[in-house]
Motif scaffolding. Structure first.
Motif, mmCIF file in Angstrom:
data_model
loop_
_atom_site.group_PDB
_atom_site.id
_atom_site.type_symbol
_atom_site.label_atom_id
_atom_site.label_comp_id
_atom_site.label_asym_id
_atom_site.label_seq_id
_atom_site.Cartn_x
_atom_site.Cartn_y
_atom_site.Cartn_z
ATOM 1 N N MET A 1 0.895 0.666 -3.278
ATOM 2 C CA MET A 1 0.386 0.366 -4.557
ATOM 3 C C MET A 1 0.747 2.436 -4.220
ATOM 4 O O MET A 1 1.404 2.359 -3.505
ATOM 5 C CB MET A 1 -1.442 0.657 -4.563
ATOM 6 N N SER A 2 0.060 3.816 -4.763
ATOM 7 C CA SER A 2 0.982 4.922 -5.043
ATOM 8 C C SER A 2 1.148 5.385 -3.075
ATOM 9 O O SER A 2 0.272 5.917 -3.074
ATOM 10 C CB SER A 2 -0.023 5.473 -5.508
ATOM 11 N N SER A 3 0.194 4.042 -1.655
ATOM 12 C CA SER A 3 0.640 4.510 -1.121
ATOM 13 C C SER A 3 1.724 5.685 -0.152
ATOM 14 O O SER A 3 0.748 6.632 0.609
ATOM 15 C CB SER A 3 0.322 3.510 -0.001
ATOM 16 N N GLN A 4 2.195 5.040 -0.564
ATOM 17 C CA GLN A 4 3.524 6.106 -0.130
ATOM 18 C C GLN A 4 3.913 7.828 -1.212
ATOM 19 O O GLN A 4 4.966 7.903 -0.899
ATOM 20 C CB GLN A 4 4.692 5.466 -0.541
ATOM 21 N N PRO B 1 -6.982 -4.832 -11.306
ATOM 22 C CA PRO B 1 -7.766 -5.388 -10.523
ATOM 23 C C PRO B 1 -7.726 -5.690 -9.129
ATOM 24 O O PRO B 1 -6.476 -6.002 -8.272
ATOM 25 C CB PRO B 1 -7.811 -6.345 -11.483
ATOM 26 N N PHE B 2 -8.700 -5.761 -8.268
ATOM 27 C CA PHE B 2 -8.516 -6.083 -7.073
ATOM 28 C C PHE B 2 -9.852 -7.261 -6.407
ATOM 29 O O PHE B 2 -10.916 -6.101 -7.033
ATOM 30 C CB PHE B 2 -7.856 -5.410 -5.741
ATOM 31 N N THR B 3 -10.526 -6.772 -5.446
ATOM 32 C CA THR B 3 -11.347 -8.323 -4.728
ATOM 33 C C THR B 3 -11.419 -7.584 -3.734
ATOM 34 O O THR B 3 -10.711 -7.881 -2.963
ATOM 35 C CB THR B 3 -11.332 -9.925 -5.331
ATOM 36 N N GLY C 1 -11.170 4.342 -6.659
ATOM 37 C CA GLY C 1 -12.283 5.563 -5.916
ATOM 38 C C GLY C 1 -11.151 6.250 -4.762
ATOM 39 O O GLY C 1 -12.136 7.403 -4.195
ATOM 40 N N ASN C 2 -10.349 5.533 -4.391
ATOM 41 C CA ASN C 2 -8.836 6.791 -3.649
ATOM 42 C C ASN C 2 -8.337 7.314 -4.077
ATOM 43 O O ASN C 2 -7.564 8.414 -3.528
ATOM 44 C CB ASN C 2 -8.893 5.952 -2.247
ATOM 45 N N LEU C 3 -8.416 7.814 -4.974
ATOM 46 C CA LEU C 3 -7.507 8.311 -6.269
ATOM 47 C C LEU C 3 -8.099 9.346 -6.365
ATOM 48 O O LEU C 3 -8.788 9.858 -7.395
ATOM 49 C CB LEU C 3 -6.547 6.838 -7.542
ATOM 50 N N GLY C 4 -6.870 10.987 -5.808
ATOM 51 C CA GLY C 4 -7.004 12.050 -6.197
ATOM 52 C C GLY C 4 -6.797 12.052 -7.361
ATOM 53 O O GLY C 4 -5.605 11.519 -8.026
ATOM 54 N N GLY D 1 -2.955 10.645 -5.707
ATOM 55 C CA GLY D 1 -2.134 10.495 -4.899
ATOM 56 C C GLY D 1 -3.413 10.044 -4.342
ATOM 57 O O GLY D 1 -4.357 9.700 -4.160
ATOM 58 N N CYS D 2 -3.129 8.949 -3.167
ATOM 59 C CA CYS D 2 -3.666 7.829 -2.577
ATOM 60 C C CYS D 2 -4.856 8.507 -1.642
ATOM 61 O O CYS D 2 -3.829 9.791 -0.578
ATOM 62 C CB CYS D 2 -3.458 6.870 -1.738
ATOM 63 N N GLY D 3 -5.818 9.294 -1.662
ATOM 64 C CA GLY D 3 -6.492 9.876 -0.468
ATOM 65 C C GLY D 3 -6.273 9.295 0.900
ATOM 66 O O GLY D 3 -7.189 10.280 2.179
ATOM 67 N N GLY E 1 -9.051 -0.844 5.549
ATOM 68 C CA GLY E 1 -9.138 -2.186 5.471
ATOM 69 C C GLY E 1 -8.175 -2.182 3.385
ATOM 70 O O GLY E 1 -8.679 -3.241 2.913
ATOM 71 N N TYR E 2 -7.461 -1.178 3.924
ATOM 72 C CA TYR E 2 -6.792 -1.956 2.820
ATOM 73 C C TYR E 2 -4.914 -1.551 2.532
ATOM 74 O O TYR E 2 -3.808 -1.474 2.019
ATOM 75 C CB TYR E 2 -6.617 -0.172 1.584
ATOM 76 N N PRO E 3 -4.805 -3.095 3.880
ATOM 77 C CA PRO E 3 -3.354 -3.163 3.909
ATOM 78 C C PRO E 3 -2.754 -4.040 2.587
ATOM 79 O O PRO E 3 -1.356 -3.768 2.412
ATOM 80 C CB PRO E 3 -3.821 -4.248 5.260
ATOM 81 N N GLY E 4 -3.877 -4.440 1.999
ATOM 82 C CA GLY E 4 -2.874 -4.642 0.408
ATOM 83 C C GLY E 4 -1.901 -4.121 -0.668
ATOM 84 O O GLY E 4 -0.451 -4.122 -1.063
ATOM 85 N N CYS E 5 -2.611 -2.129 -0.249
ATOM 86 C CA CYS E 5 -1.832 -1.442 -0.644
ATOM 87 C C CYS E 5 -0.895 -1.070 0.244
ATOM 88 O O CYS E 5 0.332 -1.018 -0.952
ATOM 89 C CB CYS E 5 -2.125 -0.004 -0.930
ATOM 90 N N THR E 6 -0.727 -1.329 1.078
ATOM 91 C CA THR E 6 0.572 -0.733 2.288
ATOM 92 C C THR E 6 1.951 -2.077 1.069
ATOM 93 O O THR E 6 3.283 -2.059 2.167
ATOM 94 C CB THR E 6 0.656 -1.313 3.021
HETATM 95 S S1 SF4 Z 1 -6.394 3.404 -1.977
HETATM 96 FE FE1 SF4 Z 1 -6.849 3.240 -4.349
HETATM 97 S S2 SF4 Z 1 -5.729 4.576 -4.763
HETATM 98 FE FE2 SF4 Z 1 -4.867 4.438 -2.488
HETATM 99 S S3 SF4 Z 1 -2.678 2.813 -3.478
HETATM 100 FE FE3 SF4 Z 1 -4.621 1.640 -2.524
HETATM 101 S S4 SF4 Z 1 -5.293 1.088 -4.971
HETATM 102 FE FE4 SF4 Z 1 -3.727 3.311 -4.875
#
Ligand code: SF4
Length: 280
Positions: A1-4, A36-38, A54-57, A61-63, A72-77
């Motif tokens: 996701m917008s992790s980068q 969506p994600f679960t 909730g982490n989106l600034g 950008g990703c906070g 706990g968000y490896p799915g975003c990477t």
């Molecule tokens: S944690 Fe949230 S803001 Fe960050 S990359 Fe994942 S979906 Fe986007």
């Protein structure tokens, strides 16, 4: 996701332009809102489609960029939009974002996943066009690529209403012919494991050069030290697979999300168009 978001787009590999790679700095965090994600091993919390993470600034950008796995968000990477995010943001909606144009937000969220599917097809077709063994199919590949490109250039309503499945099916047949041509030239051409359930299989050191593993389930499989040169990995599920020391040079239709979802080491050899995940 917008992790980068704070990182530059990955270097383009041979035949793949930057337009097929996520450029989060040119996107309005669409993946972090539209999808969506679960709560699971991949995401630390639930999120509905259309609800900003909730982490989106405020700057989209990703906070927690840089510590997604630890938080706990490896799915975003693992997620990759293949450049769909910046195209919907900049081209389809001309630079308007979902915060500034809330009346258009739903159309943006509807267009984005369709664009992602189209860009994934463009990724595969672009790779196929670059394979010298498939030169006799170039006219068909070019026509298919141009057709998908025309669809991707459609307006938001056309995108939202598009059924990608038949286009995926048609492209898949063509990519299968490319695979046959490429693998046909491999000495001792490998086996046909199309769609095989190889989850957790012990394939360490296996000779899979030129094999087809198209759509195979390889979750948690041990592929350490395997010879996967020129293997067809289109759609193979490599989540948690051990690719330590494996050789994937010239592997067909392998994508960055597949690689990032697997485990590997500095000894793993990847196709030139892909980058080594930072967590390896
Ligand atoms: S944690 Fe949230 S803001 Fe960050 S990359 Fe994942 S979906 Fe986007």
């Amino acid at each position: 996701m917008s992790s980068q978001r704070n990182a530059p787009p990955a270097a383009a590999g041979p035949g793949r332009g930057p337009e097929l790679r996520a450029d989060c700095a040119s996107c309005f965090g669409l993946c972090c809102v539209a999808l969506p994600f679960t709560a699971s091993a991949d995401f630390a919390a639930d999120k509905r489609a259309g609800e900003p993470c909730g982490n989106l600034g405020e700057d989209f950008g990703c906070g927690i960029h840089g510590e997604l796995r630890e938080k706990g968000y490896p799915g975003c990477t693992v997620f990759d939009c293949f450049g769909a995010g910046q195209r919907v943001s900049r081209e389809t909606f001309g630079g308007r974002d979902w915060r500034g144009s809330p009346g258009e937000a739903r159309r943006m969220y509807a267009a984005f996943p369709v664009m992602r599917q189209l860009h994934e097809l463009l990724w595969y077709l672009t790779e196929a066009l670059g394979r010298p063994e498939a030169r006799r199919l170039r006219r068909e590949l070019r026509a298919a690529l141009n057709g998908i490109e025309r669809l991707a250039g459609g307006d938001a309503d056309a995108l939202a209403g598009l059924d990608v499945a038949p286009h995926r099916q048609e492209a898949g047949v063509l990519l299968g012919r490319v695979s046959e041509l490429v693998r046909g030239g491999v000495p001792g051409r490998g086996r046909d494991h199309r769609g095989a359930d190889l989850a957790g299989a012990r394939l360490g050191g296996a000779r899979l050069r030129g094999a087809t593993l198209r759509g195979a389930l390889l979750i948690g499989a041990d592929l350490s030290g395997a010879d996967l040169r020129t293997a067809d990995l289109l759609g193979a599920d490599l989540r948690g697979a051990d690719l330590g020391g494996a050789d994937l040079t010239g592997a067909l239709f392998l994508t960055q999300p597949q690689v990032t979802a697997a485990r590997g080491t500095s000894a793993t050899r990847l196709p030139a168009s892909l980058t080594r995940p930072p967590h390896w």
